[in-house]
Every structure is written in structure tokens, then in C-alpha cells.
Design a protein around this motif. Structure first.
Motif, short mmCIF file in Angstrom:
data_model
loop_
_atom_site.label_atom_id
_atom_site.label_comp_id
_atom_site.label_asym_id
_atom_site.label_seq_id
_atom_site.Cartn_x
_atom_site.Cartn_y
_atom_site.Cartn_z
N LEU A 83 0.91 -1.23 0.08
CA LEU A 83 0.12 0.03 0.12
C LEU A 83 0.92 1.28 0.00
O LEU A 83 1.79 1.34 0.76
CB LEU A 83 -0.86 0.06 1.14
CG LEU A 83 -1.71 1.24 1.80
CD1 LEU A 83 -2.82 1.43 0.56
CD2 LEU A 83 -2.27 0.88 3.07
N GLN A 117 -1.71 -0.95 -3.89
CA GLN A 117 -2.85 -0.06 -3.65
C GLN A 117 -2.21 1.33 -3.53
O GLN A 117 -1.49 1.37 -2.77
CB GLN A 117 -3.87 -0.50 -2.73
CG GLN A 117 -5.00 0.11 -2.69
CD GLN A 117 -5.95 -0.05 -1.67
OE1 GLN A 117 -5.62 -1.02 -0.77
NE2 GLN A 117 -7.42 0.58 -1.82
N SER A 128 -6.82 10.55 -5.64
CA SER A 128 -6.07 9.28 -6.32
C SER A 128 -5.99 9.21 -7.60
O SER A 128 -4.92 8.98 -8.42
CB SER A 128 -6.60 7.99 -5.71
OG SER A 128 -6.67 8.18 -4.20
N PHE A 152 -3.65 -0.31 -8.06
CA PHE A 152 -4.87 0.09 -7.97
C PHE A 152 -5.01 1.66 -7.26
O PHE A 152 -4.62 1.56 -6.11
CB PHE A 152 -5.73 -0.87 -7.20
CG PHE A 152 -5.77 -2.16 -7.90
CD1 PHE A 152 -6.92 -2.59 -8.43
CD2 PHE A 152 -4.87 -3.01 -7.86
CE1 PHE A 152 -7.16 -3.89 -9.21
CE2 PHE A 152 -4.89 -4.22 -8.59
CZ PHE A 152 -5.98 -4.44 -9.43
N THR A 154 -6.86 3.88 -5.58
CA THR A 154 -8.39 4.09 -4.86
C THR A 154 -8.68 5.38 -4.52
O THR A 154 -7.84 6.02 -3.26
CB THR A 154 -8.32 3.05 -3.69
OG1 THR A 154 -7.82 1.98 -4.07
CG2 THR A 154 -9.72 2.55 -3.17
N MET A 188 -10.78 -1.17 -5.14
CA MET A 188 -9.84 -2.05 -4.35
C MET A 188 -9.12 -3.02 -5.11
O MET A 188 -9.89 -3.61 -6.02
CB MET A 188 -10.75 -2.79 -3.15
CG MET A 188 -11.29 -1.57 -2.14
SD MET A 188 -10.05 -0.89 -1.22
CE MET A 188 -9.86 -2.49 -0.16
N PRO A 189 -8.01 -3.45 -4.80
CA PRO A 189 -7.39 -4.70 -5.41
C PRO A 189 -8.25 -5.84 -5.05
O PRO A 189 -8.51 -5.84 -3.86
CB PRO A 189 -6.10 -4.78 -4.74
CG PRO A 189 -5.77 -3.62 -4.30
CD PRO A 189 -7.02 -2.82 -3.73
N ALA A 192 -8.01 -7.51 -1.26
CA ALA A 192 -7.22 -6.63 -0.44
C ALA A 192 -7.43 -6.69 0.90
O ALA A 192 -8.96 -6.75 1.28
CB ALA A 192 -7.24 -5.35 -1.09
#
Ligand SMILES: NC(=O)C1=CN([C@@H]2O[C@H](COP(=O)(O)OP(=O)(O)OC[C@H]3O[C@@H](n4cnc5c(N)ncnc54)[C@H](O)[C@@H]3O)[C@@H](O)[C@H]2O)C=CC1
Ligand SMILES: O=P(O)(O)OC[C@H]1O[C@](O)(CO)[C@@H](O)[C@@H]1O
Length: 384
Positions: A83, A117, A128, A152, A154, A188-189, A192
Motif C-alpha cells: 500500500l 494499492q 487518487s 490500484f 483508490t 480496491m485490489p 485486499a
């Protein structure tokens, strides 16, 4: 689970770092403030205390830190992260996009598996997505298509008031007890882990606008009126009944917009407004009007907390009378230590208020909302 967090400032340490640590992440902070970086490195921990009567506190342990100029080390950290979060200021996302892009390239080149993420925790709509655009501009086309599958970005809305700190310990951070961290479930991945204390929602835009047009609009209304009336803090400002009424009026105006646009329940939204106003009145927080009013050019920009709701309200047939007054007060914020406030005053002096208002808000001269802004500006600047 490993997180790299850019910006070990107030919200970075006092909110994002705290929740990530509670969720089991080891956190590597990246910052350009040497003092903060070296203290975090030495100690590997810091204290978060609550702005309440009992002033309870908690230690955040197991953290490390790197200076943002140590690019190779930042890339190494990104290589093994699950992350990336940021809280540097929306206008500074461009300055970290390069190293994030290089970290992503490194992961791709070395076939490092696992999703990454990226959550930009800034006060802005879809920060983001903005960071993604800035990162993708720096990647090759091939790297972009690989990143599409593994990285990803987010979107999120973050809400916790964390003022400028004045502790003997430069790492300690006092935060208000309330917090809300809402994350767009769609970004979201797959599979996750969820961050404990965060909420996951499907329709993020309505939540971001609810927060931006209430917490942030109301807060800067108090800040600019407080500044004009000679108050130093938000708490002092809110104790002035005439100003408190104006904050309420502006929140009722944005409330009408939010109810109409997003179908919010009026009663629930009224309670939300009451809660926000009570947060502004927290006597255990000392939050300067000049911090909350900081960067008025950003706050006056078309997509931010003042012009965006004013124009949306106008389009839906709601006269943005009170919002226009806050816009006028932002144009009157002449705090000499704020670079953007200085630029605004210089522009007004050079081209006059009509053109300057159009320039900063993007609302053209002749538009009814522009007329309203000028009406308030002239009323506020009239000699008594
Ligand atoms: N303080 C608050 O109550 C809240 C702030 N936010 C948002 O969070 C963001 C950060 O705000 P604050 O924490 O108040 O500001 P801050 O000024 O306390 O923290 C920002 C940190 O970013 C660091 N930084 C600047 N450039 C950097 C770079 N290139 N690489 C790495 N670090 C860098 C600074 O040294 C500083 O430590 C802003 O977008 C703000 O709108 C959102 C919700 C609440
Ligand atoms: O951080 P910005 O966007 O300059 O604005 C200050 C605002 O952000 C906050 O720091 C947190 O939402 C509020 O205290 C205030 O409304």
C-alpha cells in the motif's frame, strides 16, 4: 503488510499512520523534513494524543522513515509495499509522482508480484485519480498497461481535524477524537485487506461532496470570517454568535444542494451539520484561522469547497447567497505569510476585484454568482 506513506505531517502521523498501524501495517514514512525523518528513524515510534478533557494518548510503534530525496531507498520501499498512501497536500502530488512511477517501473521490471494499492488522502475530489494521471504521464505505454493490472489507485475521503502542533516533542500529534476515512470499494485490489476503522462505500462522490461541502466549506467560512474579525483560532471565532450563524447559514445552503443532488435525508444531514459545528467548537483544539484558511487560491479554484458547491447550487435553482459571501471573504484574506493570499491581493490591486474574482474562481464577469460575490465584497469593504 507493508505501507509507504508520503507526508509524515499532521494528518500523516495523526490519522493515516495511526490507523494503518492499528491494522497491522508496518509503515515507512517518506518526508522531506529532515528533523521529522531523523526523529522517526531514531525512535521508530511517536505519540498521538486526543483533544479531549482526559487527553488520552497512544503510541504508534514499528515505524521507519526515509527522506524523499533518498530516491533509491524510496524505490526499494515501494518495491516491497502492499500500500502507498499520501498526505502531502494536493498541489504537491506532482512532486512525488516521479518516484512513485519509478517504484512501479521497478516492480514491473523485476516481475514483483502482488497488487499495489495507492490511496491519496488529500482534501480534494478524486485525488487518487489525479495522482494516477500524474504517475501514468511518467510511465511508458507498456508500463501503463502492466500497471493497469497490478496497481490500484483508490479514491477516498478523509476527515479528521489535526491542527498545527506545538508540543515539546516534535513527533507528538494531538488530534480530535472524531474521524472518518471512507474508501471507494470499486477501486480496491481483489482480496485486499481492509483498513480497520475505515469505511468502504460504493458511491464515494456523494460522501466526498458531503464532507468537502460541509466540513471544509464550513471550516473555511469560520476561518475567513474569524480572520476578518481579528480572531486567532476557530474555537474563538465560533464563540462569536454572529459568525456562528453565518457558518450555519452556509451549511444550510450546501445542505440544500446535497439533499437535492445526492438525495440525502434532510434530518440526518441536519444532524451531520450539528456534529460538524460541534467539532469546530472543540475547546481542546487550538486551530489557527490562518491554517484553516491556508492556500486561498486552491480553496477558490473551480473544483474546491467554495466555487464547486456555489455553481452546482446555482444550476439546481438554489441561490448561493451565503457561499458567495464566503468567496468574498476568501478574496479578502490578506495574511502576509500565506503566499497565495499575497498573490490574490496583488492581483486585485493590479486588475481590480471584478477581474480578479473571475480569474481565481473561473466564474465569468456578468454571471449572477459573480455579481453576488462582488456585492458581498463591496459590502464587506464599505467604510463604516
Ligand atoms: N490536517 C488536517 O486536519 C487534514 C489534512 N488533510 C489533508 O492532508 C494533507 C496534508 O495536510 P497536513 O497533514 O495538515 O499538512 P502538513 O503540512 O502537516 O503535512 C504535510 C507533510 O508533507 C511533507 N511533504 C511535503 N512535500 C513532500 C514531498 N515531496 N515528499 C514527501 N513529503 C512531503 C511535509 O514536509 C509535511 O510533513 C493535505 O492535503 C490536507 O488537505 C485532510 C484532512 C485533515
Ligand atoms: O487542509 P486544507 O485543504 O488546506 O484545509 C483545511 C481543512 O482541512 C482540514 O484540515 C481537515 O479536513 C480541516 O481542518 C480544514 O477544513
Amino acid at each position: 503488510m507493508r505501507a509507504v506513506h508520503f507526508g509524515a505531517g499532521n494528518i500523516g502521523r495523526g490519522f493515516i499512520g495511526l490507523l494503518l498501524s492499528r491494522s497491522g501495517y508496518t509503515i515507512c514514512f517518506v518526508d522531506v523534513n529532515d528533523k521529522v525523518v531523523s526523529l522517526l528513524r531514531q525512535r521508530g515510534s511517536y505519540t498521538v494524543s486526543l483533544a479531549t478533557e482526559s487527553h488520552e494518548s497512544v503510541e504508534v510503534n514499528g515505524v521507519s522513515a526515509i527522506n524523499g530525496n533518498e530516491v533509491a531507498q524510496v524505490i526499494q520501499q515501494i518495491a516491497s509495499a502492499d500500500l502507498i498512501t499520501t498526505a502531502v497536500g494536493v498541489n504537491l502530488l506532482g512532486s512525488i509522482a516521479d518516484v512513485i512511477a519509478r517504484g512501479i517501473e521497478h516492480r514491473i521490471k523485476n516481475s514483483l508480484s502482488g497488487p499495489l494499492q495507492v490511496i491519496a488522502c488529500e482534501n480534494a475530489i478524486h485525488a487518487s485519480s489525479l495522482l494516477k494521471k500524474q504517475v501514468y504521464e511518467r510511465l511508458s505505454r507498456e508500463a501503463c498497461s502492466k500497471a493497469d493490472e497490478a496497481v490500484f489507485f483508490t479514491n477516498t475521503a478523509v476527515d479528521r481535524i489535526v491542527p498545527i502542533q506545538s508540543h515539546d516533542d516534535p513527533l507528538e500529534v494531538t488530534v480530535e477524537p472524531f474521524y472518518e476515512w471512507l474508501i471507494d470499494r470499486r477501486g480496491m485490489p481483489p482480496g485486499a485487506a481492509q483498513i480497520q476503522g475505515a469505511g468502504y462505500v460504493d458511491q464515494l462522490e456523494s460522501y466526498i461532496e458531503r464532507k468537502l461541502f460541509t466540513v471544509n466549506t464550513g471550516h473555511c467560512c469560520a476561518a475567513y470570517l474569524g480572520y476578518l474579525n481579528g480572531y486567532a483560532t476557530i474555537h474563538e471565532t465560533m464563540a462569536d454568535p454572529a459568525i456562528s450563524i453565518q457558518v450555519r447559514q452556509v451549511l444550510e445552503e450546501t445542505g440544500s444542494l446535497l439533499v437535492k443532488k445526492h438525495g440525502l435525508n434532510l434530518q440526518e444531514h441536519t444532524q451531520y451539520i450539528q456534529k460538524i459545528m460541534s467539532r469546530f467548537r472543540n475547546a481542546y483544539l487550538s486551530d489557527g484561522v490562518v491554517r484553516v484558511g491556508r492556500s486561498p487560491i486552491r480553496k477558490l479554484s473551480p473544483n474546491d469547497r467554495l466555487v464547486r458547491p456555489a455553481l452546482q447550487a446555482f444550476q439546481l435553482g438554489i441561490e448561493p447567497y451565503h457561499l458567495s459571501r464566503v468567496i468574498a471573504t476568501a478574496l479578502l484574506f490578506d495574511y502576509s505569510s500565506d503566499e497565495e493570499a499575497v498573490q490574490i491581493q496583488a492581483k486585485i490591486k493590479a486588475v481590480g476585484i471584478h477581474q480578479a474574482a473571475a480569474h481565481f474562481t473561473g466564474i465569468p464577469i456578468g454571471h449572477p454568482v459573480h455579481d453576488l460575490i462582488i456585492h458581498h465584497y463591496e459590502t464587506l469593504t464599505q467604510p463604516i
